[in-house]
Design a protein around this motif. Structure first.
Motif, PDB file in Angstrom:
ATOM      1  N   ALA A 182      11.263 -32.465  -4.076  1.00 23.17           N
ATOM      2  CA  ALA A 182      12.105 -31.455  -4.752  1.00 23.17           C
ATOM      3  C   ALA A 182      11.204 -30.628  -5.863  1.00 23.17           C
ATOM      4  O   ALA A 182      11.234 -29.603  -6.029  1.00 23.17           O
ATOM      5  CB  ALA A 182      13.174 -31.951  -5.223  1.00 23.17           C
ATOM      6  N   MET A 183      10.608 -31.647  -6.596  1.00 20.00           N
ATOM      7  CA  MET A 183       9.746 -31.411  -7.732  1.00 20.00           C
ATOM      8  C   MET A 183       8.441 -30.497  -7.052  1.00 20.00           C
ATOM      9  O   MET A 183       7.988 -29.244  -7.721  1.00 20.00           O
ATOM     10  CB  MET A 183       9.069 -32.654  -8.527  1.00 20.00           C
ATOM     11  CG  MET A 183       9.560 -32.279  -9.887  1.00 20.00           C
ATOM     12  SD  MET A 183       8.895 -33.648 -10.943  1.00 20.00           S
ATOM     13  CE  MET A 183       8.886 -34.972 -10.176  1.00 20.00           C
ATOM     14  N   LEU A 184       7.648 -30.934  -5.982  1.00 19.63           N
ATOM     15  CA  LEU A 184       6.747 -30.211  -5.628  1.00 19.63           C
ATOM     16  C   LEU A 184       7.092 -28.805  -5.195  1.00 19.63           C
ATOM     17  O   LEU A 184       6.323 -27.828  -5.479  1.00 19.63           O
ATOM     18  CB  LEU A 184       6.252 -30.814  -4.336  1.00 19.63           C
ATOM     19  CG  LEU A 184       4.858 -30.366  -3.727  1.00 19.63           C
ATOM     20  CD1 LEU A 184       3.622 -30.343  -4.776  1.00 19.63           C
ATOM     21  CD2 LEU A 184       4.316 -31.204  -2.463  1.00 19.63           C
ATOM     22  N   SER A 185       8.315 -28.624  -4.306  1.00 21.60           N
ATOM     23  CA  SER A 185       8.702 -27.500  -3.901  1.00 21.60           C
ATOM     24  C   SER A 185       9.092 -26.306  -5.133  1.00 21.60           C
ATOM     25  O   SER A 185       8.711 -25.167  -5.078  1.00 21.60           O
ATOM     26  CB  SER A 185       9.521 -27.358  -2.843  1.00 21.60           C
ATOM     27  OG  SER A 185      10.833 -27.834  -3.437  1.00 21.60           O
ATOM     28  N   ALA A 186       9.608 -27.030  -6.190  1.00 17.17           N
ATOM     29  CA  ALA A 186       9.821 -26.252  -7.468  1.00 17.17           C
ATOM     30  C   ALA A 186       8.514 -25.729  -8.041  1.00 17.17           C
ATOM     31  O   ALA A 186       8.577 -24.658  -8.545  1.00 17.17           O
ATOM     32  CB  ALA A 186      10.698 -27.092  -8.386  1.00 17.17           C
ATOM     33  N   ALA A 187       7.773 -26.661  -8.048  1.00  9.29           N
ATOM     34  CA  ALA A 187       6.440 -26.214  -8.635  1.00  9.29           C
ATOM     35  C   ALA A 187       5.689 -24.919  -7.993  1.00  9.29           C
ATOM     36  O   ALA A 187       5.221 -24.113  -8.418  1.00  9.29           O
ATOM     37  CB  ALA A 187       5.669 -27.470  -8.959  1.00  9.29           C
ATOM     38  N   ILE A 188       5.805 -25.323  -6.472  1.00 11.12           N
ATOM     39  CA  ILE A 188       5.079 -24.285  -5.778  1.00 11.12           C
ATOM     40  C   ILE A 188       5.832 -23.076  -5.918  1.00 11.12           C
ATOM     41  O   ILE A 188       5.219 -22.061  -5.984  1.00 11.12           O
ATOM     42  CB  ILE A 188       5.182 -24.817  -4.225  1.00 11.12           C
ATOM     43  CG1 ILE A 188       4.194 -26.115  -3.912  1.00 11.12           C
ATOM     44  CG2 ILE A 188       4.586 -23.536  -3.488  1.00 11.12           C
ATOM     45  CD1 ILE A 188       2.751 -25.784  -3.956  1.00 11.12           C
ATOM     46  N   ASN A 189       7.147 -23.028  -5.933  1.00  8.86           N
ATOM     47  CA  ASN A 189       7.872 -21.934  -6.274  1.00  8.86           C
ATOM     48  C   ASN A 189       7.545 -21.187  -7.441  1.00  8.86           C
ATOM     49  O   ASN A 189       7.338 -19.846  -7.449  1.00  8.86           O
ATOM     50  CB  ASN A 189       9.348 -22.288  -6.112  1.00  8.86           C
ATOM     51  CG  ASN A 189      10.089 -20.994  -6.054  1.00  8.86           C
ATOM     52  OD1 ASN A 189       9.906 -20.149  -5.400  1.00  8.86           O
ATOM     53  ND2 ASN A 189      11.463 -20.901  -7.154  1.00  8.86           N
ATOM     54  N   VAL A 190       7.453 -21.718  -8.385  1.00  7.17           N
ATOM     55  CA  VAL A 190       7.063 -21.114  -9.906  1.00  7.17           C
ATOM     56  C   VAL A 190       5.755 -20.604  -9.734  1.00  7.17           C
ATOM     57  O   VAL A 190       5.508 -19.466 -10.178  1.00  7.17           O
ATOM     58  CB  VAL A 190       7.054 -22.452 -11.110  1.00  7.17           C
ATOM     59  CG1 VAL A 190       6.458 -21.559 -12.236  1.00  7.17           C
ATOM     60  CG2 VAL A 190       8.473 -22.805 -11.051  1.00  7.17           C
ATOM     61  N   LEU A 191       4.805 -21.422  -9.117  1.00  3.12           N
ATOM     62  CA  LEU A 191       3.589 -20.665  -8.977  1.00  3.12           C
ATOM     63  C   LEU A 191       3.327 -19.507  -8.240  1.00  3.12           C
ATOM     64  O   LEU A 191       2.583 -18.526  -8.501  1.00  3.12           O
ATOM     65  CB  LEU A 191       2.459 -21.812  -8.491  1.00  3.12           C
ATOM     66  CG  LEU A 191       2.116 -23.044  -9.428  1.00  3.12           C
ATOM     67  CD1 LEU A 191       1.348 -24.397  -8.659  1.00  3.12           C
ATOM     68  CD2 LEU A 191       1.547 -22.731 -10.648  1.00  3.12           C
ATOM     69  N   ASP A 192       4.110 -19.644  -7.039  1.00  2.25           N
ATOM     70  CA  ASP A 192       4.126 -18.331  -6.149  1.00  2.25           C
ATOM     71  C   ASP A 192       4.683 -17.347  -6.812  1.00  2.25           C
ATOM     72  O   ASP A 192       4.253 -15.998  -6.473  1.00  2.25           O
ATOM     73  CB  ASP A 192       4.895 -18.654  -4.776  1.00  2.25           C
ATOM     74  CG  ASP A 192       4.129 -19.497  -3.824  1.00  2.25           C
ATOM     75  OD1 ASP A 192       2.799 -19.671  -4.342  1.00  2.25           O
ATOM     76  OD2 ASP A 192       4.616 -19.999  -2.893  1.00  2.25           O
ATOM     77  N   GLN A 197       1.205 -36.343  -8.693  1.00  2.00           N
ATOM     78  CA  GLN A 197       0.630 -35.079  -7.726  1.00  2.00           C
ATOM     79  C   GLN A 197       0.082 -34.188  -8.393  1.00  2.00           C
ATOM     80  O   GLN A 197       0.643 -33.826  -9.317  1.00  2.00           O
ATOM     81  CB  GLN A 197       1.899 -34.757  -7.129  1.00  2.00           C
ATOM     82  CG  GLN A 197       1.419 -33.560  -5.983  1.00  2.00           C
ATOM     83  CD  GLN A 197       0.681 -34.023  -4.872  1.00  2.00           C
ATOM     84  OE1 GLN A 197       1.169 -35.035  -4.183  1.00  2.00           O
ATOM     85  NE2 GLN A 197      -0.540 -33.408  -4.722  1.00  2.00           N
ATOM     86  N   LEU A 198      -1.109 -34.053  -7.949  1.00  2.16           N
ATOM     87  CA  LEU A 198      -2.184 -33.184  -8.629  1.00  2.16           C
ATOM     88  C   LEU A 198      -1.969 -31.694  -7.659  1.00  2.16           C
ATOM     89  O   LEU A 198      -2.267 -31.675  -6.505  1.00  2.16           O
ATOM     90  CB  LEU A 198      -3.474 -33.696  -8.796  1.00  2.16           C
ATOM     91  CG  LEU A 198      -3.685 -34.841  -9.587  1.00  2.16           C
ATOM     92  CD1 LEU A 198      -5.201 -35.286  -9.719  1.00  2.16           C
ATOM     93  CD2 LEU A 198      -3.178 -34.523 -11.059  1.00  2.16           C
ATOM     94  N   ILE A 199      -2.337 -30.670  -8.509  1.00  2.00           N
ATOM     95  CA  ILE A 199      -2.134 -29.285  -7.705  1.00  2.00           C
ATOM     96  C   ILE A 199      -3.203 -28.672  -8.590  1.00  2.00           C
ATOM     97  O   ILE A 199      -3.201 -28.323  -9.993  1.00  2.00           O
ATOM     98  CB  ILE A 199      -0.873 -28.590  -7.654  1.00  2.00           C
ATOM     99  CG1 ILE A 199       0.353 -29.475  -7.316  1.00  2.00           C
ATOM    100  CG2 ILE A 199      -0.948 -27.215  -7.307  1.00  2.00           C
ATOM    101  CD1 ILE A 199       1.648 -28.632  -7.599  1.00  2.00           C
ATOM    102  N   GLU A 200      -4.200 -28.071  -7.683  1.00  2.00           N
ATOM    103  CA  GLU A 200      -5.362 -27.246  -8.285  1.00  2.00           C
ATOM    104  C   GLU A 200      -4.877 -25.895  -8.197  1.00  2.00           C
ATOM    105  O   GLU A 200      -4.554 -25.340  -7.182  1.00  2.00           O
ATOM    106  CB  GLU A 200      -6.744 -27.360  -7.555  1.00  2.00           C
ATOM    107  CG  GLU A 200      -7.323 -28.847  -8.230  1.00  2.00           C
ATOM    108  CD  GLU A 200      -8.776 -29.227  -7.469  1.00  2.00           C
ATOM    109  OE1 GLU A 200      -9.559 -30.031  -7.639  1.00  2.00           O
ATOM    110  OE2 GLU A 200      -9.300 -28.167  -6.524  1.00  2.00           O
TER     111      GLU A 200
END
Ligand SMILES: Nc1ncnc2c1ncn2[C@@H]1O[C@H](COP(=O)(O)OP(=O)(O)O)[C@@H](O)[C@H]1O
Ligand SMILES: [Mg+2]
Lengths: 300, 224
Positions: A81-91, A128-131
């Motif tokens: 959930a956190m990953l998809s929220a973060a991706i959403n914010v970044l997108d 989890q790391l996101i570059e």
């Protein structure tokens, strides 16, 4: 300026008879060549320092400006959930050029130096790391605020904290190299001025005779200008050569490597030391001319 | 060509003369006599702008020397031939190069070849051309100095004790050379304290004799 061009032409073409009218001097000549050579060697080192520092500062600030890392807290339950929220914010944030979620393999590679190759990262609660690669529109503070609201616990690290002082140091080192180069130029001018004054004093009687038979100040000055300019150039060629050899012999680190091992020139920068002899000649030319003309005016 | 009008000069505040007047006209021949220390050399130096008058005016070819800048002085000296009391050679250059020096410094080195040999023959120094000044005798040096003074074909020649260190025969030879120059139309001023020498050439040239003593310049034709 017209007069200076004429003087430069005379310098190159020369007037053998004018040169002969002032007797050759031994020790002043050798000292001038030596000091000019020593200064040229130092100038090569200062150039190497300045250019290397500049390269490091440029590379680091470029990377700094474009890269950031987003770290999501280790949470086995909410991870997806956190990953998809973060991706959403970044997108939906302007200025984000690309997003790369590190795979388990990549995370393992990061940890390997500390924990060895057989670490079971899949079963461990690790963050989890996101570059993120950013572009010009990137707004660090805005992204930070959105992440705080929508992905609590996420940490945005754009490396500013630890790299900024290093970049500042590298930039300052580059500036220092430039200041050192200026100081070297000023020292050459001062040394030439002193040598010219000594030479004029030693040749006072010769100068008086030349004046008596109708020589102008410019004519007399020219003999000194030519002499000192050539000495400065000869010295600088030798000195720059020695400096270049020394820089070449420095241990060569990998291109992306540390700062100290990267000391030297890269690519076309190797051409920079070529400007040292002509610059040295130019400094000597104007220093001699100014010193000789002002000193001659004081004498009768 | 050279005019001094009410000129005053003194070294370090000690006045040497206070109102000295002199006119060296075209083609004239003057002797300047007077005891040693009277100021003959000083007067000559005023005439080629080596010294500036304290008061009064020195005019060279109509120009006030006070109005000349350093380049102007250099240009004047190219028009006035001077045989200095102590010759003033560059000891590291050959006699030939020393004689050619005024042409060289004037940027006319290309004219040296044409003039030099003739001049060396005239003063009889062809054989010594490549020697250095210190290797020459007093008389040879004086003749070399005279050659250097005339290489620019000046209209005025000032000679300060040209026969100072030379024997009688040589001084006659030098005077003959100067008289020759005068016949070519050049104005000549010779400073000397040797009155005998003046007597021997008086018949040759139409010379005036000036006497400098106690700061006064007087004509001394009669007493010779
Ligand atoms: N450069 C000088 N500085 C001070 N005094 C000088 C200088 N030159 C000459 N004098 C003095 O001026 C006086 C005249 O000298 P000078 O013109 O050489 O005389 P002369 O040529 O008739 O022998 C002398 O008393 C001499 O000592
Ligand atoms: Mg004298």
């Amino acid at each position: 300026m017209k007069i200076d061009l004429q003087a430069l032409r005379d310098l190159v073409v020369g007037d053998a008879q004018a040169d002969r009218s002032i007797p050759p001097t031994g020790i002043t000549a050798r000292l001038t060549v030596f000091v000019s050579a020593a200064m040229a060697t130092l100038a090569v080192f200062a150039l190497a320092l300045s250019l290397s520092a500049g390269r490091v500062a440029d590379r680091w600030s470029e990377e700094l400006a474009q890269a950031a890392t987003l770290r999501l807290p280790a949470s086995p339950i909410q991870a997806d959930a956190m990953l998809s929220a973060a991706i959403n914010v970044l997108d939906t944030t302007p200025g984000i050029a690309s997003v790369h979620v590190l795979t388990a393999e990549e995370q393992r590679a990061l940890l390997e130096p500390w924990f060895g190759a057989d670490l079971p990262v899949e079963t461990l609660p690790i963050p989890q790391l996101i570059e993120i690669v950013t572009d010009d529109e990137y707004d660090q503070a805005g992204l930070q605020a959105r992440l705080e609201a929508e992905v609590p616990g996420a940490v945005l690290d754009d490396h500013t904290r630890w790299r900024e002082p290093l970049i500042a140091a590298a930039s300052r080192l580059r500036a220092m190299g430039a200041v050192v180069l200026l100081l070297i130029g000023a020292a050459v001018a001062a040394m030439i001025t002193l040598a010219v004054q000594a030479s004029l004093a030693a040749n006072q009687r010769v100068i008086a005779v030349l004046r008596l038979v109708g020589a102008t100040d410019i004519y007399i000055a020219r003999a000194f200008v030519r002499r000192f300019t050539l000495r400065a150039i000869v010295g600088a060629v030798a000195g720059a050569f020695v400096g270049l050899i020394a820089v070449m012999l420095l241990p060569n680190g990998d291109v992306a490597g540390g700062f100290l091992t990267g000391l030297g020139f890269a690519g076309a920068q190797w051409l920079w030391p070529i400007v040292i002899p002509p610059l040295s000649g130019l400094v000597a030319f104007f220093a001699t001319r100014t010193a000789a003309l002002s000193r001659l005016k004081e004498q009768t | 060509m050279i005019e001094l009008e009410q000129v005053a000069y003194g070294y370090a505040g000690t006045p040497l003369f206070s109102q000295l007047s002199l006119d060296l006209a075209e083609g004239s021949f003057h002797f300047l006599t007077g005891p040693s220390g009277a100021g003959k050399t000083t007067l000559m130096r005023l005439c080629y702008a080596d010294l500036q008058a304290d008061r009064g005016e020195v005019r060279l070819f109509g120009q006030n020397t006070r109005a000349l800048d350093r380049d102007g002085v250099a240009m004047m000296r190219r028009r006035i031939g001077v045989v200095h009391q102590d010759c003033q050679f560059l000891d590291h250059l050959s006699i030939a190069e020393n004689i050619a020096l005024p042409l060289t410094v004037a940027g006319r080195a290309d004219e040296v070849a044409g003039n030099l040999n003739e001049l060396l023959d005239w003063v009889g120094l062809r054989a010594q051309a490549n020697q250095l000044p210190p290797e020459l005798s007093g008389g040879e040096r004086q003749r070399a100095a005279l050659a250097r003074a005339v290489i620019m074909s000046p209209d005025v020649i000032l000679a300060d004790e040209p026969t100072g260190n030379v024997d009688w025969e040589m001084s006659q030879r030098l005077l003959t050379l100067l008289a020759e120059l005068n016949r070519m139309g050049k104005a000549i001023l010779i400073a000397t304290h040797d009155l005998n020498m003046i007597r021997t050439v008086k018949g040759d040239v139409n010379a005036r004799v000036l006497r400098l003593k106690d700061g006064e310049l007087t004509h001394a034709g009669a007493e010779l």
